[in-house]
Design a protein around this motif. Structure first.
Motif, short mmCIF file in Angstrom:
data_model
loop_
_atom_site.label_atom_id
_atom_site.label_comp_id
_atom_site.label_asym_id
_atom_site.label_seq_id
_atom_site.Cartn_x
_atom_site.Cartn_y
_atom_site.Cartn_z
N ARG A 121 3.23 -15.77 -17.28
CA ARG A 121 3.97 -16.58 -16.31
C ARG A 121 4.85 -15.71 -15.40
N ASP A 122 4.66 -14.41 -15.46
CA ASP A 122 5.48 -13.50 -14.67
C ASP A 122 5.11 -13.58 -13.19
N ILE A 123 6.10 -13.33 -12.36
CA ILE A 123 5.86 -13.15 -10.93
C ILE A 123 6.47 -11.81 -10.52
N VAL A 124 5.93 -11.21 -9.49
CA VAL A 124 6.44 -9.92 -9.04
C VAL A 124 6.85 -10.05 -7.57
N THR A 125 8.00 -9.49 -7.25
CA THR A 125 8.49 -9.47 -5.87
C THR A 125 8.55 -8.03 -5.41
N MET A 126 7.99 -7.77 -4.25
CA MET A 126 7.96 -6.40 -3.75
C MET A 126 8.07 -6.37 -2.24
N GLN A 127 8.48 -5.23 -1.73
CA GLN A 127 8.50 -4.98 -0.30
C GLN A 127 7.92 -3.60 -0.06
N LEU A 128 7.11 -3.47 0.99
CA LEU A 128 6.43 -2.21 1.24
C LEU A 128 6.67 -1.74 2.66
N CYS A 129 6.56 -0.44 2.83
CA CYS A 129 6.66 0.16 4.16
C CYS A 129 5.69 1.32 4.22
N ALA A 130 5.46 1.83 5.41
CA ALA A 130 4.59 3.00 5.59
C ALA A 130 5.18 3.87 6.69
N ASN A 131 4.82 5.15 6.67
CA ASN A 131 5.35 6.09 7.65
C ASN A 131 4.23 6.94 8.24
N PHE A 145 -1.34 -3.94 8.83
CA PHE A 145 -1.12 -4.92 7.78
C PHE A 145 -1.74 -4.37 6.50
N LEU A 146 -1.43 -4.99 5.38
CA LEU A 146 -1.94 -4.56 4.09
C LEU A 146 -2.84 -5.64 3.50
N VAL A 147 -3.92 -5.21 2.87
CA VAL A 147 -4.82 -6.10 2.15
C VAL A 147 -4.90 -5.62 0.71
N PHE A 148 -4.61 -6.51 -0.22
CA PHE A 148 -4.61 -6.16 -1.64
C PHE A 148 -5.90 -6.61 -2.30
N VAL A 173 7.52 -1.92 8.36
CA VAL A 173 8.21 -2.43 7.18
C VAL A 173 7.81 -3.90 7.05
N TRP A 174 7.06 -4.21 6.01
CA TRP A 174 6.58 -5.58 5.82
C TRP A 174 7.63 -6.42 5.11
N GLN A 175 7.56 -7.73 5.32
CA GLN A 175 8.50 -8.65 4.70
C GLN A 175 8.30 -8.67 3.18
N PRO A 176 9.38 -8.85 2.42
CA PRO A 176 9.22 -9.01 0.96
C PRO A 176 8.35 -10.22 0.66
N LYS A 238 6.22 4.85 -9.62
CA LYS A 238 6.39 5.96 -8.69
C LYS A 238 5.08 6.41 -8.06
N ALA A 239 3.96 5.82 -8.48
CA ALA A 239 2.67 6.24 -7.94
C ALA A 239 2.42 5.70 -6.54
N SER A 240 3.26 4.79 -6.06
CA SER A 240 3.01 4.17 -4.76
C SER A 240 3.87 4.79 -3.67
N PRO A 241 3.26 5.48 -2.69
CA PRO A 241 4.04 6.07 -1.61
C PRO A 241 4.50 5.04 -0.59
N LEU A 242 4.02 3.78 -0.68
CA LEU A 242 4.36 2.79 0.33
C LEU A 242 5.47 1.85 -0.11
N LEU A 243 5.92 1.95 -1.35
CA LEU A 243 6.97 1.05 -1.80
C LEU A 243 8.31 1.42 -1.16
N SER A 244 8.94 0.44 -0.51
CA SER A 244 10.26 0.69 0.05
C SER A 244 11.34 0.41 -1.00
N ARG A 245 11.00 -0.34 -2.03
CA ARG A 245 11.90 -0.53 -3.16
C ARG A 245 11.06 -0.91 -4.36
#
Length: 253
Positions: A121-131, A145-148, A173-176, A238-245
């Motif tokens: 029943r877990d949910i995950v909240t994330m925000q991503l960015c790229a440079n 844009f990102l496609v998962f 910087v994509w929306q959370p 830490k494996a994701s270079p696109l995570l802003s948080r």
């Protein structure tokens, strides 16, 4: 069905109750613009009863206007009938059926995939960015844009989420956003790590100048890189270079 472009397809799922001849609409996928090979994000969650035959009908339509909820017969692209047990019992939970219903015309095929859902029943909240993304537009930057894609039990990948498009930037910087863990890995927090998943794909529009955006069509995407988010397992954050948080996981009671 469109005169000057391809179709804008949507799939409508109908279910037939046990002992009933009546079909009831269960749900619809999103509309994907300008494509003959749509890959839908929307999933349907159905209760499976082993002792019952649960008939399903998938109707495919071309949508002229997203503001109109009424589907017209002239926009009908085909349909497929199947029992839920057939999909679940098929090899690797994948069943392909020919679309029928348009006389004298080959309507293509529909691919159905089924997986038993975990009780997570877990949910995950994330925000991503790229440079420093690659520049893809002629007279501007990129519209990224990102496609998962989630890793399935059989090692294949299924689309599960799309972000919004961020216009004219190489440093988006994509929306959370919040998504159920079941949608990402079906509650298997080690699925990505064990299978060496490609994780999500990053892409951008590939458009002619002056045309309206039609980023939903996969053939218009220009791939600008892969990354390995591995969001679910905290050991892989830490494996994701696109995570802003760092993503946060919350359990729904």
């Amino acid at each position: 069905m469109d005169t000057f472009s391809k179709s804008d397809p949507v799939v409508v799922l109908f279910v037939q109750g046990s002992g009933s001849s009546e079909w009831k609409e269960f749900g619809r996928t999103e509309v994907i613009d300008n494509t003959l090979n749509p890959d839908f994000v929307r999933k349907f969650v159905l209760d499976y009863y082993f002792e019952e035959k649960q008939n399903l009908r998938f109707d495919v339509y071309n949508v002229d206007s997203k503001s109109c909820s009424i589907l017209k017969q002239k926009d009908f692209l085909g349909q497929a009938f199947v029992a839920l047990g057939e999909v679940i019992g098929s090899q690797r939970g994948r069943l392909e059926r020919a679309l029928t219903g348009v006389p004298g015309k080959r309507c293509g095929t529909i691919l159905l995939l089924a997986e038993e859902l975990s009780n997570c029943r877990d949910i995950v909240t994330m925000q991503l960015c790229a440079n420093k993304l690659d520049k893809k537009d002629f007279f501007g930057k990129s519209d990224p844009f990102l496609v998962f894609y989630r890793s399935n039990e059989d090692g294949t990948f299924t689309i599960c989420h799309k972000t919004e498009v961020v216009k004219n930037t190489l440093n988006p910087v994509w929306q959370p956003f919040t998504i159920p863990v079941r949608a990402l890995c079906n509650g298997d927090y080690d699925r990505y790590g064990d299978r060496g998943s490609r994780g999500a794909r990053a892409g951008c529009e590939h458009l002619f100048v002056g045309l309206a955006p039609r980023w939903q069509a996969a053939q218009n995407w220009v791939l600008i890189g892969f990354f390995f988010p591995l969001f679910c397992n905290p050991n892989y954050i830490k494996a994701s270079p696109l995570l802003s948080r760092a993503p946060t996981v919350t359990q729904i009671s």
